[in-house]
Each structure stands twice: as structure tokens, then as C-alpha cells.
Scaffold this motif. Structure first.
Motif, PDB file in Angstrom:
ATOM      1  N   ALA A  23      11.847  -5.068   7.007  1.00  0.00           N
ATOM      2  CA  ALA A  23      10.452  -5.475   7.202  1.00  0.00           C
ATOM      3  C   ALA A  23       9.700  -5.619   5.884  1.00  0.00           C
ATOM      4  CB  ALA A  23       9.733  -4.476   8.100  1.00  0.00           C
ATOM      5  N   SER A  75      -6.491  15.011   8.480  1.00  0.00           N
ATOM      6  CA  SER A  75      -5.258  14.234   8.457  1.00  0.00           C
ATOM      7  C   SER A  75      -4.423  14.538   7.220  1.00  0.00           C
ATOM      8  CB  SER A  75      -5.567  12.749   8.533  1.00  0.00           C
ATOM      9  OG  SER A  75      -6.283  12.348   7.397  1.00  0.00           O
ATOM     10  N   PRO A  81       3.699   1.998  -4.148  1.00  0.00           N
ATOM     11  CA  PRO A  81       2.841   2.624  -5.146  1.00  0.00           C
ATOM     12  C   PRO A  81       1.980   3.776  -4.625  1.00  0.00           C
ATOM     13  CG  PRO A  81       1.879   0.563  -4.423  1.00  0.00           C
ATOM     14  CD  PRO A  81       3.164   0.714  -3.676  1.00  0.00           C
ATOM     15  N   TYR A  82       2.069   4.145  -3.326  1.00  0.00           N
ATOM     16  CA  TYR A  82       1.215   5.256  -2.886  1.00  0.00           C
ATOM     17  C   TYR A  82       1.503   6.503  -3.716  1.00  0.00           C
ATOM     18  CZ  TYR A  82      -1.006   8.900  -0.244  1.00  0.00           C
ATOM     19  OH  TYR A  82      -1.791   9.966   0.085  1.00  0.00           O
ATOM     20  N   TYR A  88       3.207   4.421   6.183  1.00  0.00           N
ATOM     21  CA  TYR A  88       2.321   5.501   5.771  1.00  0.00           C
ATOM     22  C   TYR A  88       1.557   5.120   4.500  1.00  0.00           C
ATOM     23  CZ  TYR A  88       0.840   9.912   3.816  1.00  0.00           C
ATOM     24  OH  TYR A  88       0.099  10.902   3.271  1.00  0.00           O
ATOM     25  N   ASP A 125      -3.794  -2.426  -2.446  1.00  0.00           N
ATOM     26  CA  ASP A 125      -3.543  -1.172  -3.157  1.00  0.00           C
ATOM     27  C   ASP A 125      -2.122  -0.641  -2.946  1.00  0.00           C
ATOM     28  OD1 ASP A 125      -4.096  -0.366  -0.480  1.00  0.00           O
ATOM     29  OD2 ASP A 125      -6.201  -0.082  -1.010  1.00  0.00           O
ATOM     30  N   VAL A 126      -1.875   0.021  -1.814  1.00  0.00           N
ATOM     31  CA  VAL A 126      -0.549   0.605  -1.589  1.00  0.00           C
ATOM     32  C   VAL A 126       0.165  -0.162  -0.474  1.00  0.00           C
ATOM     33  CG1 VAL A 126      -1.394   2.855  -2.313  1.00  0.00           C
ATOM     34  CG2 VAL A 126      -1.354   2.311   0.102  1.00  0.00           C
ATOM     35  N   ASN A 127       1.388   0.249  -0.154  1.00  0.00           N
ATOM     36  CA  ASN A 127       2.125  -0.419   0.918  1.00  0.00           C
ATOM     37  C   ASN A 127       1.487  -0.142   2.275  1.00  0.00           C
ATOM     38  OD1 ASN A 127       3.928  -1.174  -0.987  1.00  0.00           O
ATOM     39  ND2 ASN A 127       5.674  -0.055  -0.156  1.00  0.00           N
ATOM     40  N   ASN A 169      -0.459  15.070   7.092  1.00  0.00           N
ATOM     41  CA  ASN A 169       0.457  14.308   6.242  1.00  0.00           C
ATOM     42  C   ASN A 169       1.305  15.224   5.370  1.00  0.00           C
ATOM     43  OD1 ASN A 169      -0.853  12.125   7.331  1.00  0.00           O
ATOM     44  ND2 ASN A 169      -2.113  11.708   5.535  1.00  0.00           N
ATOM     45  N   TYR A 219      -3.561   6.887  10.031  1.00  0.00           N
ATOM     46  CA  TYR A 219      -3.505   6.949  11.494  1.00  0.00           C
ATOM     47  C   TYR A 219      -4.603   6.122  12.142  1.00  0.00           C
ATOM     48  CZ  TYR A 219      -7.502  10.088  11.385  1.00  0.00           C
ATOM     49  OH  TYR A 219      -8.755  10.607  11.196  1.00  0.00           O
ATOM     50  N   ASP A 244       5.844  -5.746   6.350  1.00  0.00           N
ATOM     51  CA  ASP A 244       5.176  -4.910   5.363  1.00  0.00           C
ATOM     52  C   ASP A 244       4.163  -5.716   4.553  1.00  0.00           C
ATOM     53  OD1 ASP A 244       6.698  -2.895   6.234  1.00  0.00           O
ATOM     54  OD2 ASP A 244       7.707  -2.469   4.341  1.00  0.00           O
ATOM     55  N   VAL A 299       2.830  -5.668   0.979  1.00  0.00           N
ATOM     56  CA  VAL A 299       3.208  -5.068  -0.306  1.00  0.00           C
ATOM     57  C   VAL A 299       2.321  -5.670  -1.393  1.00  0.00           C
ATOM     58  CG1 VAL A 299       5.099  -4.695  -1.921  1.00  0.00           C
ATOM     59  CG2 VAL A 299       5.571  -4.881   0.518  1.00  0.00           C
ATOM     60  N   PRO A 300       1.697  -4.833  -2.223  1.00  0.00           N
ATOM     61  CA  PRO A 300       0.860  -5.395  -3.288  1.00  0.00           C
ATOM     62  C   PRO A 300       1.693  -6.244  -4.238  1.00  0.00           C
ATOM     63  CG  PRO A 300       1.182  -3.033  -3.591  1.00  0.00           C
ATOM     64  CD  PRO A 300       1.696  -3.367  -2.234  1.00  0.00           C
ATOM     65  N   GLN A 333      -6.609   0.264   1.851  1.00  0.00           N
ATOM     66  CA  GLN A 333      -6.935   1.562   2.447  1.00  0.00           C
ATOM     67  C   GLN A 333      -8.375   1.512   2.983  1.00  0.00           C
ATOM     68  OE1 GLN A 333      -6.069   4.039  -0.932  1.00  0.00           O
ATOM     69  NE2 GLN A 333      -4.275   4.909   0.041  1.00  0.00           N
ATOM     70  N   GLY A 359      -1.559   6.947   3.471  1.00  0.00           N
ATOM     71  CA  GLY A 359      -2.494   7.951   2.993  1.00  0.00           C
ATOM     72  C   GLY A 359      -3.432   8.509   4.061  1.00  0.00           C
ATOM     73  N   LEU A 360      -4.533   9.051   3.577  1.00  0.00           N
ATOM     74  CA  LEU A 360      -5.466   9.850   4.374  1.00  0.00           C
ATOM     75  C   LEU A 360      -5.748   9.304   5.781  1.00  0.00           C
ATOM     76  CD1 LEU A 360      -7.244  12.377   4.075  1.00  0.00           C
ATOM     77  CD2 LEU A 360      -9.073  10.873   3.302  1.00  0.00           C
ATOM     78  N   LEU A 361      -6.244   8.071   5.883  1.00  0.00           N
ATOM     79  CA  LEU A 361      -6.664   7.549   7.184  1.00  0.00           C
ATOM     80  C   LEU A 361      -5.666   6.556   7.762  1.00  0.00           C
ATOM     81  CD1 LEU A 361     -10.506   7.120   6.652  1.00  0.00           C
ATOM     82  CD2 LEU A 361      -9.255   9.046   7.577  1.00  0.00           C
TER      83      LEU A 361
END
Lengths: 334, 140
Positions: A295, A60, A134-135, B122, B81-83, A64, B128, B96, B98-99, B48, B124-126
Motif C-alpha cells: 500500500a 491517546s 518520518p514520524y 499510525y 508531514d508524516v506517513n 500509543n 484514531y 499510503d 507519503v510525504p 496531522q 501520532g497523537l490523534l
């Protein structure tokens, strides 16, 4: 292009030239090359998604990375340079000047694009084209994300430089016998997007710098663990990229305004409402960025204000459709 | 009909359509903003790459959520952690995560069954595969 084919010159004469038609050729050819490179990535994405489950892309993270570079390429390496290319060729001719106002700056602005492109493509980052914090700050793998930041920084500077050039060419070097109100609408679209670029890009440039220092760990603008606010990044980002949507589309509309009347052999329905629509879009474009963030947990008041601005925006966009009126005028009157 | 008349009619029709759509969406947005008083709070925590749901009585569920038909629910959505974005496509809910913030959304399930929950931002890695299942059961 036809002239080039009829009387070919060695490639370095075009590459080291500062004449506006040569720089325009460089812009157009390189942006079309990026269109095909981004297109290959798009086809890869579609092939992968042809059926559920992994098909041709092993993991993945590669997927990405592919959609990130696809988006970045199409927007920053195709859409903006392509408009600059056509603008470089036509704007000096349309305002009846011998060249762009600053020919060397023009060439510099072009040659920054391959550098930015190399950073984006060699890094092959996975932050997605929006690079939401923050990603992008705490999780995106480096050095890919850092190269993406520097690449966009360079491309941003390049588009600000070429915009300054267009504004000066149009406002200062225009033939005195040609009033602004009679200037062709394509030149008007280039003037509008150049002014928009100069106003919009610095916000994103600042956000990129903050993101970089956040990634280095010396600041926490967008990192909640250090007291920052991820939503602030989205505001800065969309304040640049909502107007940017119009920066992408207006040159295409300007081209339609030039092409449709000529090929339908009917005068443009109304020059002044075309100018009015451009200016309206440019102004309201800066007020409606929030509709990309409905959103994210906006308050009811924020949503109402942003909806209202977005509706005004749609109204301005509909005014542009008056070239369709030229078209229907042509059909109705034979 | 001169140029001006045609253009003003065109602008007028568009303004009419925009006003109609605008008022309607404003009214719906107002409804969506107004959480029922008797709504049960579900704390939704995204990280995540999975969902944690905490009911009002303190029971926690990971990756699945069991709710009762006919009962209003208010989601308090946040992230560790992330959005992320909490999305239940069959119930038109998307908000959303959001942290550092708590976002809200609410709904009243009026139908029993199994429905997908997914992440729509979106992350990160997983990303999906950041899914969950919503089970709506009869309130008896």
C-alpha cells in the motif's frame, strides 16, 4: 528445571554461571516474565477497546505508548530470548558437546537483554513497533524514542552474538559421528534462524543508526524535508523483519518436529523434507519483504515480483506442515 | 502409497492452489493499476490530523468529500508531514500518503450514500480521530 527444584542452588550461582543450562534458565525465565509484562499491556489495550470512547486510559498518547511497548516486548523480549533459551538448553545436548562454543559470549549476550529491556520500558516510546519514518524522526517525543532506538540496538547486538554462538556450536563442535543430515530438526531450526539473524539484523541496525542521526538533525536519510526518502526506511526495516518472522516461528516448528513424533510414537514422516523446508524458508524469506509494503505506492512490476516471491514463501511454509502428515499418519495407522 | 507419492501429491495440490490464487490476484492487480482515461483527479492531502481534498476545478474540502455517482475518480494522495494512509473501507481503497510522493488510487462510485474515510497508518497523537466523510450524490 526439575533438577533445580530437586536440588536448589542459590540464585547467584545461576546468575553468574556461564554453563549453557544455566544461561538457558535465565533466558527462559526472563522471557516468560516479559511475556507476562507484555500480556498485561495487551489486556490493558483490550480493556480500553472493550467499548468505544475512552475507558481506562486517559489520553491517546498513553494508549500509543502502550501498544508500542507491548509489540516491542513480545517480539524482542519474549519471542527471540525464549527461542535462545530452549536452544541454549537443547542444542549442545543434541550435537553432543559439553557446552556452547563460547560460554562467556553466551552469558554476555543474555545480560545485554535486561539492559535493552530497561531502555525500552523506561522510555515507553510511542513510535509503534515498526517506528516508521518520518514520524519517528520528526514528531516522536524524545527521549523516549531515542531510548527505544538504543534499546533495540542492544537487543539486536545480543541476538547476533548468540546466533554466532549457535552457528559455531553446531557447525564446529558437533560430534564427528553425527552427520548434519541426522542432526535433530530442532537443532536444524536453530542453525537456520541463527544464520538468518546474522544476515538480517545488520540492515535494521544500520536503519536505527540512520534514524538516530536523523533525529539529531545531522542527516536526512528518511526525512523528506532534507531530501530523504521515508520509503527507504520501510525497505530496510522489512528486509530485516520479514526474515525475522521466520526467526520467530522456526524454533516453534522445530519443537513441534521433536515433540509430535515422540508423543505419537511414530517416526518423523520425513527428516530431509523438514530440512529442505527450513532452508527454503530461510532463502526465500529474504526475497519477499515487499509484501508488507503493497500500500506504499509500489509499481506494478514490484508488486508482481514480490507477490511471486511471497507465493514461493507460502509453498515453503506448507512443506513444514509435513509434521501434520506425521500426525495423520498416526491416526490412519492407529 | 509410499512416502514420496503422498508428499508429491501434497506439494502438487498446493502448487495448483497457489497458481490459481496467484494468477487471479495478478489479473485483479492489473485492473486496479489501469486508471480510466476520463477519471476526474482529486488531490488528497493528509496532515496531522485531517484530510484536505482538492477537486479538478480548484474547490477544496476539508474532512469531507462530495462525489458524483457513476463518475470515475482518480485520487492523487500525498502527505504534508508524516506517513498516513487514505482508506475508504466500504470501497476497498487503501493507499499510503507519503510525504514527497504522490500515490494513486481510483474508483467509480455506483451507489449513493455516506461512507467513512479514515487514516490507516499510525501517525501520532490523534491518529484514531483522523476521519472524514465521503458523500456520494446522484449525478443529475
Amino acid at each position: 528445571m526439575v533438577l533445580e527444584l530437586a536440588k536448589p542452588r542459590p540464585i547467584w550461582q545461576i546468575m553468574f554461571s556461564t554453563h549453557h543450562t544455566d544461561v538457558a534458565l535465565l533466558y527462559t525465565i526472563s522471557s516468560l516474565a516479559f511475556l507476562f509484562m507484555g500480556g498485561v499491556l495487551a489486556l490493558t489495550i483490550r480493556a480500553e477497546l472493550f467499548a468505544p470512547g475512552p475507558q481506562i486510559i486517559a489520553d491517546s498518547i498513553t494508549f500509543n505508548r502502550i501498544f508500542t511497548v507491548h509489540g516491542t516486548t513480545m517480539l524482542f523480549l519474549f519471542a527471540i530470548p525464549f527461542a535462545s533459551g530452549i536452544g541454549n538448553y537443547l542444542v549442545p545436548i543434541m550435537v553432543r558437546y559439553k557446552d556452547m562454543a563460547y560460554p562467556k559470549l553466551n552469558a554476555i549476550a543474555f545480560w545485554m537483554i535486561p539492559v535493552g529491556a530497561a531502555l525500552v520500558w523506561l522510555g515507553f516510546s510511542d513510535v509503534s513497533w515498526t517506528a516508521y519514518a518520518p514520524y519517528s524522526v520528526i514528531r516522536a517525543p524524545g527521549p523516549a524514542a531515542d531510548m527505544w532506538i538504543f534499546g533495540l540496538k542492544i537487543i539486536g547486538i545480543s541476538s547476533v552474538l548468540s546466533s554466532i554462538n549457535f552457528v559455531v556450536t553446531i557447525l564446529k563442535c558437533k560430534h564427528p559421528d553425527l552427520p548434519l543430515s541426522k542432526m535433530p530438526l530442532f537443532a536444524w531450526s536453530m542453525l537456520t534462524i541463527s544464520l538468518m539473524t546474522i544476515v538480517a539484523i545488520p540492515t535494521f541496525a544500520a536503519a536505527l543508526l540512520m534514524m538516530l542521526t536523523d533525529r539529531l538533525g545531522v542527516s536526512g536519510f528518511f526525512n523528506p524535508a532534507m531530501g530523504g526518502d521515508p520509503i527507504a526506511y520501510q525497505h530496510l526495516f522489512w528486509f530485516t523483519f520479514h526474515p525475522e518472522v521466520y526467526i520467530f516461528i522456526l524454533p516453534a516448528i522445530g519443537m513441534m518436529y521433536e515433540i509430535i513424533p515422540r508423543f505419537s510414537r511414530k517416526p518423523l514422516y520425513s527428516q530431509s523434507s523438514g530440512i529442505f523446508a527450513f532452508v527454503m524458508l530461510a532463502i526465500i524469506g529474504f526475497a519477499s519483504w515487499g509484501h508488507h509494503m503493497f500500500a506504499t505506492g509500489m509499481s506494478f512490476t514490484e508488486k508482481t515480483v514480490e507477490s511471486l516471491c511471497s507465493f514461493l514463501q507460502v509453498l515453503a511454509a506448507f512443506l513444514i506442515r509435513q509434521c501434520h502428515l506425521t500426525f495423520s499418519h498416526m491416526i490412519l495407522t492407529g | 502409497m509410499g512416502h514420496d507419492t503422498a508428499e508429491w501429491v501434497y506439494v502438487g495440490v498446493i502448487c495448483g492452489i497457489l497458481a490459481w490464487v496467484g494468477v487471479d490476484s495478478w489479473y485483479i492487480e492489473k485492473l486496479v493499476d489501469d486508471v480510466p482515461k476520463d477519471a476526474e483527479v482529486i488531490k488528497v492531502t493528509a496532515q496531522q490530523w485531517f484530510w484536505t481534498f482538492e477537486h479538478q476545478d480548484g474547490t477544496k474540502e476539508v474532512g469531507q468529500l462530495h462525489l458524483k455517482k457513476g463518475q470515475p475518480y482518480k485520487f492523487e494522495i500525498t502527505s504534508k508531514d508524516v506517513n498516513h494512509a487514505f482508506n475508504m473501507p466500504d470501497w476497498v481503497i487503501m493507499q499510503d500518503a507519503v510525504p514527497g510522493r504522490i500515490n494513486k488510487a481510483w474508483f467509480v462510485p455506483d451507489q449513493v450514500g455516506e461512507f467513512p474515510i479514515q487514516c490507516r497508518e499510525y501517525c501520532g497523537l490523534l491518529h484514531y480521530n483522523m476521519r472524514g466523510t465521503l458523500y456520494i450524490e446522484d449525478n443529475k
